[in-house]
Design a protein around this motif. Structure first.
Motif, short mmCIF file in Angstrom:
data_model
loop_
_atom_site.label_atom_id
_atom_site.label_comp_id
_atom_site.label_asym_id
_atom_site.label_seq_id
_atom_site.Cartn_x
_atom_site.Cartn_y
_atom_site.Cartn_z
N PRO A 195 42.79 42.76 54.34
CA PRO A 195 42.04 43.59 53.39
C PRO A 195 42.90 44.07 52.21
CG PRO A 195 41.45 44.18 55.62
CD PRO A 195 42.60 43.23 55.73
N ALA A 196 44.15 44.40 52.48
CA ALA A 196 45.04 44.84 51.40
C ALA A 196 45.27 43.72 50.39
CB ALA A 196 46.37 45.32 51.98
N GLU A 197 45.41 42.49 50.86
CA GLU A 197 45.59 41.35 49.96
C GLU A 197 44.35 41.11 49.12
OE1 GLU A 197 48.77 38.63 52.48
OE2 GLU A 197 46.63 38.50 52.95
N ILE A 198 43.19 41.31 49.71
CA ILE A 198 41.94 41.13 48.98
C ILE A 198 41.81 42.20 47.89
CG2 ILE A 198 39.41 41.23 49.16
CD1 ILE A 198 39.82 39.97 52.02
N VAL A 199 42.13 43.44 48.24
CA VAL A 199 42.06 44.53 47.25
C VAL A 199 43.05 44.26 46.12
CG1 VAL A 199 42.51 47.00 46.89
CG2 VAL A 199 41.19 46.25 48.88
N ARG A 200 44.24 43.82 46.47
CA ARG A 200 45.25 43.51 45.45
C ARG A 200 44.78 42.37 44.55
NH1 ARG A 200 49.67 43.42 48.69
NH2 ARG A 200 49.94 45.64 48.43
N ALA A 201 44.13 41.36 45.13
CA ALA A 201 43.62 40.23 44.34
C ALA A 201 42.52 40.70 43.38
CB ALA A 201 43.09 39.13 45.27
N VAL A 202 41.65 41.58 43.84
CA VAL A 202 40.61 42.13 42.96
C VAL A 202 41.27 42.94 41.84
CG1 VAL A 202 38.69 43.78 42.84
CG2 VAL A 202 38.80 42.12 44.71
N GLY A 203 42.29 43.72 42.19
CA GLY A 203 43.01 44.48 41.17
C GLY A 203 43.67 43.58 40.15
N ARG A 204 44.24 42.50 40.61
CA ARG A 204 44.90 41.54 39.72
C ARG A 204 43.87 40.85 38.80
NH1 ARG A 204 47.48 39.61 43.50
NH2 ARG A 204 46.13 37.88 44.05
#
Length: 139
Positions: A9-18
């Motif tokens: 989930p943290a990687e997904i949130v980071r990808a959305v942020g990016r």
């Protein structure tokens, strides 16, 4: 056939942020190159033209080109993500003195028509730096 790796989930949130950061940079760059170009020229400080030997319009265009390039790099260079993140952060730091100048002089530009809006942007600039670094670290 390789198995697709599961993202946390943290990687997904980071990808959305990016992705959101890339979109922000692309829109900002487009505005510097088109509809906001004239408005942005009036807020480029005189010292910037002396330091770069470029006129105000060239500085606005150059910043727009850099923003578009950084947006593209965030999208198409996943293996260089961390380096690109640091470049985006450095860009945000580099333009900060111009933002301070705009706030001090009270000059209006697209979406920055009040002292309050200009001051809020100053407060948000460090968050943009953090956003760039945070969203581009890791996988």
């Amino acid at each position: 056939m390789p198995k697709p790796s599961k993202r946390t989930p943290a990687e997904i949130v980071r990808a959305v942020g990016r992705s959101s950061l890339a979109a922000l940079l692309a829109v900002a760059g487009a505005s510097h190159l088109t509809w906001g170009r004239r408005g942005y020229r009036i807020v480029v400080p005189d010292w910037a033209t002396k330091a770069t030997t470029l006129d105000k319009d060239a500085i606005v265009v150059a910043s727009g080109v850099v923003e578009v390039m950084l947006a593209g790099a965030l999208v198409v260079l996943p293996k260089e993500r961390t380096v690109v993140g640091w470049l985006v952060a450095a860009f945000f730091v580099a333009v900060f003195p111009g933002n301070v100048h705009q706030w001090q002089t009270g000059r209006s530009a697209p979406m920055m028509r009040t002292d309050r809006a200009r001051f809020i942007r100053l407060l948000l600039q460090p968050l943009l730096v953090v956003w760039a670094i945070w969203s581009t670290r890791g996988r």
